[in-house]
Design a protein around this motif. Structure first.
Motif, PDB file in Angstrom:
ATOM      1  N   ILE A 231      -8.236  -6.501   6.168  1.00 45.55           N
ATOM      2  CA  ILE A 231      -9.352  -5.921   5.078  1.00 45.55           C
ATOM      3  C   ILE A 231      -9.280  -4.650   5.593  1.00 45.55           C
ATOM      4  N   LEU A 232      -9.262  -3.814   4.178  1.00 44.51           N
ATOM      5  CA  LEU A 232      -9.209  -2.542   4.113  1.00 44.51           C
ATOM      6  C   LEU A 232      -7.922  -1.980   5.108  1.00 44.51           C
ATOM      7  N   GLY A 233      -8.182  -0.851   5.552  1.00 46.39           N
ATOM      8  CA  GLY A 233      -6.987  -0.198   6.626  1.00 46.39           C
ATOM      9  C   GLY A 233      -7.582  -1.180   7.349  1.00 46.39           C
TER      10      GLY A 233
ATOM     11  N   ALA B 201      -2.891  -9.567   3.125  1.00 45.21           N
ATOM     12  CA  ALA B 201      -1.861  -9.169   4.122  1.00 45.21           C
ATOM     13  C   ALA B 201      -0.590  -9.130   3.037  1.00 45.21           C
ATOM     14  N   LYS B 202       0.117  -8.298   3.156  1.00 44.54           N
ATOM     15  CA  LYS B 202       1.283  -7.525   2.579  1.00 44.54           C
ATOM     16  C   LYS B 202       2.723  -8.848   1.474  1.00 44.54           C
ATOM     17  N   SER B 203       2.664  -9.948   3.394  1.00 45.69           N
ATOM     18  CA  SER B 203       3.671 -11.307   3.200  1.00 45.69           C
ATOM     19  C   SER B 203       3.166 -12.140   2.123  1.00 45.69           C
TER      20      SER B 203
ATOM     21  N   GLY C 241      -5.653  -4.276  -9.569  1.00 51.30           N
ATOM     22  CA  GLY C 241      -6.716  -3.457 -10.057  1.00 51.30           C
ATOM     23  C   GLY C 241      -6.600  -2.153  -9.362  1.00 51.30           C
ATOM     24  N   THR C 242      -5.939  -2.046  -8.301  1.00 46.93           N
ATOM     25  CA  THR C 242      -5.873  -0.445  -7.824  1.00 46.93           C
ATOM     26  C   THR C 242      -4.469  -0.206  -8.445  1.00 46.93           C
ATOM     27  N   ALA C 243      -3.747  -0.299  -9.270  1.00 45.58           N
ATOM     28  CA  ALA C 243      -3.173   0.221  -9.657  1.00 45.58           C
ATOM     29  C   ALA C 243      -3.431   0.467 -11.415  1.00 45.58           C
ATOM     30  N   ALA C 244      -4.125  -0.393 -12.024  1.00 46.40           N
ATOM     31  CA  ALA C 244      -5.014   0.721 -12.491  1.00 46.40           C
ATOM     32  C   ALA C 244      -6.241   1.837 -12.815  1.00 46.40           C
ATOM     33  N   VAL C 245      -6.751   1.405 -11.497  1.00 51.50           N
ATOM     34  CA  VAL C 245      -7.447   2.792 -11.084  1.00 51.50           C
ATOM     35  C   VAL C 245      -6.700   3.996 -11.263  1.00 51.50           C
ATOM     36  N   ALA C 246      -5.322   4.018 -10.391  1.00 51.22           N
ATOM     37  CA  ALA C 246      -4.922   4.925 -10.065  1.00 51.22           C
ATOM     38  C   ALA C 246      -4.318   5.859 -10.425  1.00 51.22           C
TER      39      ALA C 246
ATOM     40  N   VAL D  53       4.664   7.297  -3.119  1.00 53.69           N
ATOM     41  CA  VAL D  53       3.913   7.117  -2.929  1.00 53.69           C
ATOM     42  C   VAL D  53       3.945   6.259  -1.459  1.00 53.69           C
ATOM     43  N   PHE D  54       3.243   6.891  -0.306  1.00 45.67           N
ATOM     44  CA  PHE D  54       3.693   6.903   0.690  1.00 45.67           C
ATOM     45  C   PHE D  54       2.409   5.404   1.237  1.00 45.67           C
ATOM     46  N   GLY D  55       3.083   4.732   1.488  1.00 47.67           N
ATOM     47  CA  GLY D  55       2.573   2.946   1.830  1.00 47.67           C
ATOM     48  C   GLY D  55       3.395   1.652   0.990  1.00 47.67           C
TER      49      GLY D  55
ATOM     50  N   SER E 278       0.925  -3.567  -0.529  1.00 47.65           N
ATOM     51  CA  SER E 278       0.652  -4.384  -2.128  1.00 47.65           C
ATOM     52  C   SER E 278       0.545  -3.210  -2.662  1.00 47.65           C
ATOM     53  N   ALA E 279      -0.594  -2.581  -2.376  1.00 44.75           N
ATOM     54  CA  ALA E 279      -0.804  -1.096  -3.563  1.00 44.75           C
ATOM     55  C   ALA E 279      -0.373  -0.352  -3.459  1.00 44.75           C
ATOM     56  N   GLY E 280       0.818   0.194  -2.576  1.00 44.29           N
ATOM     57  CA  GLY E 280       1.502   0.774  -3.303  1.00 44.29           C
ATOM     58  C   GLY E 280       2.991   0.456  -4.679  1.00 44.29           C
TER      59      GLY E 280
ATOM     60  N   GLY F 235      -1.299   8.292  -1.131  1.00 46.75           N
ATOM     61  CA  GLY F 235      -1.344   7.241  -0.177  1.00 46.75           C
ATOM     62  C   GLY F 235      -1.968   5.688   0.402  1.00 46.75           C
ATOM     63  N   VAL F 236      -0.998   5.239   0.470  1.00 44.52           N
ATOM     64  CA  VAL F 236      -1.710   3.280   0.594  1.00 44.52           C
ATOM     65  C   VAL F 236      -1.006   2.786   1.609  1.00 44.52           C
ATOM     66  N   SER F 237      -1.769   3.820   2.742  1.00 46.53           N
ATOM     67  CA  SER F 237      -1.176   3.909   4.124  1.00 46.53           C
ATOM     68  C   SER F 237      -1.446   2.704   4.811  1.00 46.53           C
ATOM     69  N   ALA F 238      -2.985   3.793   4.862  1.00 49.66           N
ATOM     70  CA  ALA F 238      -3.934   2.956   5.848  1.00 49.66           C
ATOM     71  C   ALA F 238      -3.591   3.806   7.474  1.00 49.66           C
ATOM     72  N   GLN F 239      -2.999   4.804   7.181  1.00 46.47           N
ATOM     73  CA  GLN F 239      -2.581   5.805   8.189  1.00 46.47           C
ATOM     74  C   GLN F 239      -3.045   7.630   7.887  1.00 46.47           C
TER      75      GLN F 239
ATOM     76  N   PRO G 222      -5.013  10.447  -1.772  1.00 42.46           N
ATOM     77  CA  PRO G 222      -4.947   9.573  -0.244  1.00 42.46           C
ATOM     78  C   PRO G 222      -6.070   8.486  -0.365  1.00 42.46           C
ATOM     79  N   LEU G 223      -5.650   7.456  -0.984  1.00 43.21           N
ATOM     80  CA  LEU G 223      -6.607   6.438  -1.165  1.00 43.21           C
ATOM     81  C   LEU G 223      -6.567   5.364  -0.655  1.00 43.21           C
ATOM     82  N   SER G 224      -6.485   5.620   1.049  1.00 37.32           N
ATOM     83  CA  SER G 224      -6.586   4.445   2.265  1.00 37.32           C
ATOM     84  C   SER G 224      -8.019   4.390   1.974  1.00 37.32           C
TER      85      SER G 224
ATOM     86  N   GLN H 191     -13.815   9.226  -6.336  1.00 37.09           N
ATOM     87  CA  GLN H 191     -13.503   8.083  -5.714  1.00 37.09           C
ATOM     88  C   GLN H 191     -12.896   6.864  -6.151  1.00 37.09           C
ATOM     89  N   THR H 192     -11.128   7.475  -6.619  1.00 34.98           N
ATOM     90  CA  THR H 192     -10.457   6.610  -6.748  1.00 34.98           C
ATOM     91  C   THR H 192     -10.249   5.158  -6.528  1.00 34.98           C
ATOM     92  N   ASN H 193     -11.288   4.247  -6.569  1.00 33.70           N
ATOM     93  CA  ASN H 193     -11.231   2.902  -5.392  1.00 33.70           C
ATOM     94  C   ASN H 193     -11.616   1.624  -6.753  1.00 33.70           C
TER      95      ASN H 193
HETATM   96  N1  LIG Z   1      -8.389   3.074  -3.174  1.00 37.28           N
HETATM   97  C1  LIG Z   1      -8.052   1.533  -3.356  1.00 37.28           C
HETATM   98  O1  LIG Z   1      -8.995   1.641  -4.781  1.00 37.28           O
HETATM   99  C2  LIG Z   1      -7.512   1.104  -2.933  1.00 37.28           C
HETATM  100  C3  LIG Z   1      -6.877   1.766  -1.337  1.00 37.28           C
HETATM  101  N2  LIG Z   1      -6.428   0.721  -0.717  1.00 37.28           N
HETATM  102  C4  LIG Z   1      -6.120   1.097   0.532  1.00 37.28           C
HETATM  103  O2  LIG Z   1      -4.427   1.258   0.811  1.00 37.28           O
HETATM  104  C5  LIG Z   1      -4.323   0.636   2.455  1.00 37.28           C
HETATM  105  C6  LIG Z   1      -2.874  -0.183   2.254  1.00 37.28           C
HETATM  106  O3  LIG Z   1      -2.836  -1.325   1.024  1.00 37.28           O
HETATM  107  P1  LIG Z   1      -1.834  -2.041   0.796  1.00 37.28           P
HETATM  108  O4  LIG Z   1      -0.849  -1.988  -0.344  1.00 37.28           O
HETATM  109  O5  LIG Z   1      -2.904  -3.448   0.601  1.00 37.28           O
HETATM  110  O6  LIG Z   1      -1.500  -3.007   2.300  1.00 37.28           O
HETATM  111  P2  LIG Z   1      -0.281  -3.549   3.126  1.00 37.28           P
HETATM  112  O7  LIG Z   1      -0.254  -3.595   4.292  1.00 37.28           O
HETATM  113  O8  LIG Z   1       0.376  -4.076   1.853  1.00 37.28           O
HETATM  114  O9  LIG Z   1       0.305  -2.187   2.395  1.00 37.28           O
HETATM  115  C7  LIG Z   1       0.619  -0.235   3.293  1.00 37.28           C
HETATM  116  C8  LIG Z   1       2.068  -0.122   3.507  1.00 37.28           C
HETATM  117  O10 LIG Z   1       1.937   1.572   4.152  1.00 37.28           O
HETATM  118  C9  LIG Z   1       3.012   0.900   5.555  1.00 37.28           C
HETATM  119  N3  LIG Z   1       3.447   1.572   6.847  1.00 37.28           N
HETATM  120  C10 LIG Z   1       2.109   1.489   7.976  1.00 37.28           C
HETATM  121  N4  LIG Z   1       2.700   2.486   8.946  1.00 37.28           N
HETATM  122  C11 LIG Z   1       3.316   3.487   7.384  1.00 37.28           C
HETATM  123  C12 LIG Z   1       3.907   4.808   8.337  1.00 37.28           C
HETATM  124  N5  LIG Z   1       3.158   5.005   9.433  1.00 37.28           N
HETATM  125  N6  LIG Z   1       4.381   5.758   7.381  1.00 37.28           N
HETATM  126  C13 LIG Z   1       4.820   4.475   5.689  1.00 37.28           C
HETATM  127  N7  LIG Z   1       4.020   3.153   5.788  1.00 37.28           N
HETATM  128  C14 LIG Z   1       3.477   2.478   7.006  1.00 37.28           C
HETATM  129  C15 LIG Z   1       3.325  -0.720   6.048  1.00 37.28           C
HETATM  130  O11 LIG Z   1       4.318  -0.964   6.351  1.00 37.28           O
HETATM  131  P3  LIG Z   1       4.087  -2.592   7.544  1.00 37.28           P
HETATM  132  O12 LIG Z   1       3.703  -3.500   6.721  1.00 37.28           O
HETATM  133  O13 LIG Z   1       5.277  -2.752   8.315  1.00 37.28           O
HETATM  134  O14 LIG Z   1       2.645  -2.467   8.612  1.00 37.28           O
HETATM  135  C16 LIG Z   1       2.463  -1.285   4.289  1.00 37.28           C
HETATM  136  O15 LIG Z   1       4.252  -2.145   3.424  1.00 37.28           O
HETATM  137  C17 LIG Z   1      -5.282  -0.132   2.413  1.00 37.28           C
HETATM  138  O16 LIG Z   1      -5.561   1.011   3.400  1.00 37.28           O
HETATM  139  C18 LIG Z   1      -6.699  -0.319   1.982  1.00 37.28           C
HETATM  140  O17 LIG Z   1      -7.966  -0.046   2.021  1.00 37.28           O
HETATM  141  C19 LIG Z   1      -6.036  -0.777  -1.264  1.00 37.28           C
HETATM  142  C20 LIG Z   1      -6.415  -1.662  -2.525  1.00 37.28           C
HETATM  143  C21 LIG Z   1      -7.218  -0.463  -3.582  1.00 37.28           C
END
Ligand SMILES: NC(=O)C1=CN([C@@H]2O[C@H](COP(=O)(O)OP(=O)(O)OC[C@H]3O[C@@H](n4cnc5c(N)ncnc54)[C@H](OP(=O)(O)O)[C@@H]3O)[C@@H](O)[C@H]2O)C=CC1
Ligand SMILES: CC(=O)C(=O)O
Ligand SMILES: [Mg+2]
Length: 567
Positions: free
Chosen positions: A158-160, A249-251, A273-278, A300-302, A305-307, A388-392, A415-417, A460-462
């Motif tokens: 759910i989100l990050g 989840a990614k899996s 959807g995220t791909a298209a806005v980015a 792309v950091f992360g 799925s989104a990355g 950034g789509v890493s939730a970090q 930074p899109l997370s 707001q790149t959402n």
């Molecule tokens: N702006 C927008 O419209 C959108 C934003 N998002 C945001 O993007 C984020 C990610 O979403 P999503 O791609 O679906 O999630 P995923 O879990 O599929 O991808 C996140 C990736 O980041 C990796 N990651 C975790 N920690 C690190 C780190 N320290 N360094 C590098 N990579 C790391 C994860 O690895 P691991 O699996 O090993 O943890 C995973 O591969 C969320 O916060 C979400 O809210 C998503 C969709 C739309």
């Protein structure tokens, strides 16, 4: 002008006045006219003053603003949605800038966390694994007869914020609120669904107030069988429905999309959807940086799925723009938990495979440790854009941003997370560290920046810029499938709307107050692409626009009459 006969709502003869007031789809609260109060026996059940919708909106806005926290405001709005849907959408549509951050990111994240405490009234469908045998029976409820758009989650990402169990239902509810407010999808046709397969969130499992299935997450074949039963039942019940996968989840995200994308009209919002806005925002950023798409290098950091979704669509755009496919693939530097994705790395997912850098391409790189981290990538590959789509939180620190600014006159830094607490950077910091040169987009809303002594809003790149339009375009044209080329059409349509196209000092995206107009443009582009791909019925390229407008619902009170009555 609406046809008055068609515009009248026919209220079932069996419903009492009190039942009408308790039905959020029918309730108008104090706005029932005197004639309607006569007709439905509402006198005495309401105070005597007949209100206008504008008056009701003003009253609700005053109440909303008196709360001290956003979670209270979220809860208030959810209650209104479950009491009087028309008023909820009137309020939301008239106050998008103020209320979007409440019904959507960031506050919806807190709403998900507090879901069990806030739960009051039913909305949507909860399908739990123990009730697997009853999916068809549950979906058969006549309340869901008009369903055209479904947003479904299993609450695992759910989100990050990670696994929120049944609290994840807040996301389909929030997404569908935007479908209606921005995409004009009638609320009675929008159905949020939660697939409850348990949760691995220990905190939630121990919470005595938790309203979901108190069980560890079911995975593997049993999970897949449950999803299969669900999709089969959905398809049987609503053969033309459009189904959006959200926050899996990614899996599971990519593999479920791959499994079902050719069986029904469906897409994954986080991937596509995220791909298209980015992509659309990057195309807009080119107006500012002057670096053509074919010369961009993207970090792309992360790499989840989104990355990977973002990288795939930008790569397709580069190929469209004339870059050979092999060369385009080399322009992407995807950094995940174990550093830059490289050929020969263990545990590479199929969706990451197109973006592996060859070992010999990085052999001469200076690096700070065994793994190739983000800073190594910036120093060596000198990317033009960093997404950034890493939730970090704060992963784009001062060193990272300064390194991007050292190699680029106008570094693109997104930074899109979501929500705000998971963003890779605060745009105010990015602005400062880049000496005001960065081109910035964030996933969640942030306060405006000061540029040249003036306030400048952060784009707001959402994916909220995309999914309402894609959904509207798909249902208006009855598209049988949703393809990647339809998302490319959406991305390009978004880029066409960019204020920066006309003035490089301006924003990359139209303001959120224009989301309804954005949705219309995207719906038309997506619908025309669907027509071109032979995926529609009953429309031609020339009639798409009219079909889109005809489909759009607006929040206003229609006159009511009793079914069977001829007045
Ligand atoms: N702006 C927008 O419209 C959108 C934003 N998002 C945001 O993007 C984020 C990610 O979403 P999503 O791609 O679906 O999630 P995923 O879990 O599929 O991808 C996140 C990736 O980041 C990796 N990651 C975790 N920690 C690190 C780190 N320290 N360094 C590098 N990579 C790391 C994860 O690895 P691991 O699996 O090993 O943890 C995973 O591969 C969320 O916060 C979400 O809210 C998503 C969709 C739309
Ligand atoms: C915006 C969105 O879909 C997400 O953050 O998951
Ligand atoms: Mg999402």
């Amino acid at each position: 002008m609406a046809d008055p006969a068609k515009d009248t709502v026919c209220v079932p003869a069996a419903l009492s006045g009190y039942q009408i007031l308790c039905d959020p789809r029918l309730n108008k609260g104090t706005a029932f006219s005197d004639e309607e109060r006569d007709r439905f026996g509402l006198h005495g059940l309401l105070p005597p003053n007949v209100a206008t919708m504008d008056g009701q909106i003003a009253r609700r806005l005053t109440a909303l603003r008196s709360f001290s926290t956003d979670v209270e405001r979220y809860s208030f709005l959810r209650d209104l949605q479950d009491t009087n849907e028309t008023l909820f959408y009137g309020l939301l549509s008239n106050n998008v800038k103020e209320l979007l951050p409440i019904v959507y990111t960031p506050t919806v994240g807190a709403g998900c966390r507090h879901f069990s405490q806030l739960f009051r009234r039913p909305r949507g469908v909860f399908l739990s694994l123990p009730h697997r045998a009853h999916i068809r029976q549950i979906l058969a409820n006549p309340h869901f007869d008009r369903t055209e758009v479904i947003v479904v989650t299993d609450g695992e990402r759910i989100l990050g914020l990670g696994d929120q169990g049944v609290g994840g239902m807040g996301i389909p509810i929030g997404k569908l609120a935007l479908y209606t407010a921005c995409g004009g999808i009638a609320p009675a046709t929008a159905l949020p669904i939660f697939l409850d397969v348990g949760t691995d969130n220990e905190y939630i499992l121990k919470d005595p107030l938790y309203v979901g299935w108190r069980h560890s997450r079911v995975r593997g074949q049993e999970y897949d069988d449950f999803i299969e039963d669900f999709i089969a039942a959905v398809h049987e019940r609503w053969p033309h429905v459009m189904l959006q996968w959200e926050d899996f989840a990614k899996s599971n995200a990519t593999r479920l999309l791959e499994r079902y994308r050719d069986r029904l009209c469906t897409f994954n919002d986080d991937i596509q959807g995220t791909a298209a806005v980015a992509t659309g925002t990057l195309l807009s950023a080119i107006n500012v940086t002057g670096v053509p798409l074919t010369e961009q290098r993207i970090a792309v950091f992360g790499a989840g799925s989104a990355g990977c979704g973002i990288a795939a669509l930008i790569m397709a755009a580069m190929i469209d723009a004339g870059l050979p496919a092999r060369e385009a693939a080399r322009r992407f530097y995807l950094v995940d938990r174990d550093g830059l994705l490289l050929e020969g790395m263990p545990d590479i997912a199929s969706f990451q495979r197109p973006f592996l850098q060859p070992r010999d391409a990085v052999a001469s790189w200076q690096r700070s440790g065994d793994r190739i981290g983000l800073l190594d990538v910036i120093e060596n590959a000198k990317p033009t854009a960093l997404i950034g789509v890493s939730a970090q939180t704060n992963a784009f620190n001062e060193t990272v941003v300064r390194a991007m600014a050292a190699h680029n006159k106008h570094p693109i830094i997104f930074p899109l997370s979501n929500p705000v607490s998971c963003a890779e950077a605060d745009p105010a910091d990015v602005e400062r560290w880049s000496e005001g040169r960065a081109v910035i987009g964030t996933g969640s809303p942030f306060p405006p920046l000061m540029r040249g002594g003036e306030s400048f809003s952060v784009d707001q790149t959402n994916n909220s810029y995309i999914f309402p339009g894609v959904g509207l375009g798909a249902v208006a044209t009855q598209a049988a499938r949703i393809t990647d080329t339809m998302f490319m059409a959406a991305a390009k349509a978004l880029a066409e709307l960019s204020p920066a196209k006309r003035n490089p000092q301006a924003n990359l995206l139209p303001p959120v107050t224009a989301l309804r107009d954005v949705a219309i443009s995207i719906a038309v582009a997506v619908g025309k692409q669907a027509v071109a791909e032979g995926l529609t019925s009953g429309v031609t390229a020339d009639t798409v626009e009219a079909a889109v407008h005809a489909k759009m619902w607006t929040a206003r009170y229609r006159p009511y009459r009793r079914a069977g009555a001829n007045d």
